[in-house]
Design an enzyme around this catalytic site. Structure first.
Site, PDB file in Angstrom:
ATOM      1  N   ASP A 103       0.648  -1.117   0.018  1.00 55.56           N
ATOM      2  CA  ASP A 103       0.036   0.115  -0.625  1.00 55.56           C
ATOM      3  C   ASP A 103       1.295   1.055  -0.357  1.00 55.56           C
ATOM      4  O   ASP A 103       1.402   1.074  -1.057  1.00 55.56           O
ATOM      5  CB  ASP A 103      -0.889   0.168   1.423  1.00 55.56           C
ATOM      6  CG  ASP A 103      -1.647   1.412   1.339  1.00 55.56           C
ATOM      7  OD1 ASP A 103      -3.079   0.850   0.523  1.00 55.56           O
ATOM      8  OD2 ASP A 103      -1.610   2.071   1.727  1.00 55.56           O
ATOM      9  N   TYR A 231      -1.182  11.523   2.282  1.00 54.94           N
ATOM     10  CA  TYR A 231      -2.061  12.041   1.246  1.00 54.94           C
ATOM     11  C   TYR A 231      -1.944  13.018   0.581  1.00 54.94           C
ATOM     12  O   TYR A 231      -1.989  14.035  -0.577  1.00 54.94           O
ATOM     13  CB  TYR A 231      -3.695  11.199   1.148  1.00 54.94           C
ATOM     14  CG  TYR A 231      -3.790   9.852   1.063  1.00 54.94           C
ATOM     15  CD1 TYR A 231      -3.872   8.613  -0.240  1.00 54.94           C
ATOM     16  CD2 TYR A 231      -3.917   9.438   2.765  1.00 54.94           C
ATOM     17  CE1 TYR A 231      -4.324   7.340  -0.128  1.00 54.94           C
ATOM     18  CE2 TYR A 231      -4.240   8.211   2.918  1.00 54.94           C
ATOM     19  CZ  TYR A 231      -4.322   6.867   1.509  1.00 54.94           C
ATOM     20  OH  TYR A 231      -4.765   5.375   1.693  1.00 54.94           O
ATOM     21  N   HIS A 296      -7.137  -7.093  -1.481  1.00 57.50           N
ATOM     22  CA  HIS A 296      -5.887  -5.524  -0.941  1.00 57.50           C
ATOM     23  C   HIS A 296      -4.799  -5.882   0.468  1.00 57.50           C
ATOM     24  O   HIS A 296      -3.584  -5.830   0.095  1.00 57.50           O
ATOM     25  CB  HIS A 296      -6.568  -4.024  -0.249  1.00 57.50           C
ATOM     26  CG  HIS A 296      -6.026  -2.977  -0.154  1.00 57.50           C
ATOM     27  ND1 HIS A 296      -5.225  -2.636  -1.643  1.00 57.50           N
ATOM     28  CD2 HIS A 296      -5.092  -2.710   1.078  1.00 57.50           C
ATOM     29  CE1 HIS A 296      -3.732  -1.521  -0.983  1.00 57.50           C
ATOM     30  NE2 HIS A 296      -4.514  -1.149   0.398  1.00 57.50           N
TER      31      HIS A 296
END
Length: 318
Positions: A103, A231, A296
């Site tokens: 990730d 982010y 995921h």
């Protein structure tokens, strides 16, 4: 798990909490977790790899868990995070490392291979493929153009806003739902923190209530600002990495993704992964593995297979 010991290392102006196991003389392996996770996400890999003779190092990354979490997103660019890791290796007296990332940890692993290939023997990267830099379009702008204003990465950009929304959610339910989710659709956040159109899943069979408690307790204490700042710094990373536009990754890499992973279903992802572009950008790419019926959080969901893939690949470089 009782063989794992915990230390704090001063690096790059911050303190990193590090979980470690295995012989100090063993081949060093550095494990980089993603969002919203912790060193604990690698619990199965730490036990397996240390038992196989590796020296395993799994930090809480900058902004997570028991590591320092500066409030400003300015210190969360890929250059800062890779700087933390270079400093960590230097503090531990490690010249070269075997690298694993998942990730956001996968993105950082790609950048680590790009910035300091001299430090990496080989890498296993899970879930997130390499994102070559488009000199004309910042990352978030590109995601917004394709996936819209409500795409989760876009929604996370405003400081404080997502934190307020996360504060309204039962944190145990959040981690149960997030880690158990097997829906490959891109997450959208339409006005509150929930995955639109995705019914709450039951607790995944590979998770225990104790696992959920571990994540929930840590994030209840730290909040989410540090993790969300990755982010918020994504476009700043894009600006600062202009000198690496068009640069290739020469480090030997094995890439593994689940066929139900949401990142594998982002627009264009499969065409990139299975076309010529991935190999062109990453000439060190040794193999691409798509695991069937895997979602995921693949290193936690399918630990035995991931452990074998890591060990088999790294065994070539030890």
């Amino acid at each position: 798990m009782d063989t794992i010991h915990h230390t704090t290392v001063q690096t790059n102006g911050i303190k990193l909490h590090v979980a470690a196991a295995g012989p100090v003389t063993g081949p060093p392996v550095l494990l980089l977790h993603g969002f919203p996770e912790l060193w604990y996400s690698w619990r199965h890999q730490i036990v397996f790899l240390s038992s196989a003779g590796y020296r395993v190092i799994a930090p809480d990354l900058h902004g997570y868990g028991d590591s320092d979490a500066p409030s400003s997103s300015d210190s969360y660019t890929a250059l800062h995070i890779v700087g933390d890791l270079v400093g960590l290796l230097d503090e531990l007296g490690i010249e070269k490392v075997l690298l694993v990332g998942h990730d956001w940890g996968a993105l950082i692993a790609w950048y680590f291979c790009l910035f300091r290939p001299d430090k990496i023997k080989a890498s296993v990267i899970l879930s997130v493929q390499f994102f070559p830099r488009n000199p004309k379009t910042p990352f978030i702008e590109g995601f917004k153009a394709v996936l819209g204003d409500q795409f989760y990465m876009v929604r996370f950009q405003e400081p404080g806003k997502a934190e307020e929304e996360f504060a309204t959610v039962d944190i145990r339910e959040f981690f149960k739902n997030t880690l158990s989710n097997r829906d490959p659709r891109a997450p959208y956040l339409p006005g509150e923190v929930k995955f639109e159109g995705v019914p709450p899943p039951p607790l995944a069979p590979w998770l225990t209530p104790e696992d959920i408690d571990f994540y929930a307790q840590k994030f209840s204490h730290t909040g989410f600002t540090g993790s969300l700042n990755y982010y918020r710094a994504f476009d700043r990373t894009w600006e600062l990495t202009a000198p690496w536009t068009g640069a290739q990754i020469e480090v030997p890499v094995k890439f593994i993704v689940g066929d139900l992973d949401l990142t594998y279903h982002f627009p264009g992802a499969q065409k990139y992964i299975h076309g010529d572009a991935f190999k062109k950008d990453v000439p060190g790419l040794d193999e691409v593995i798509v695991m069937k019926d895997a979602s995921h959080f693949i290193n936690q969901e399918r630990p035995h297979e991931i452990n074998c893939h890591i060990h088999d690949f790294f065994n070539k470089f030890c």
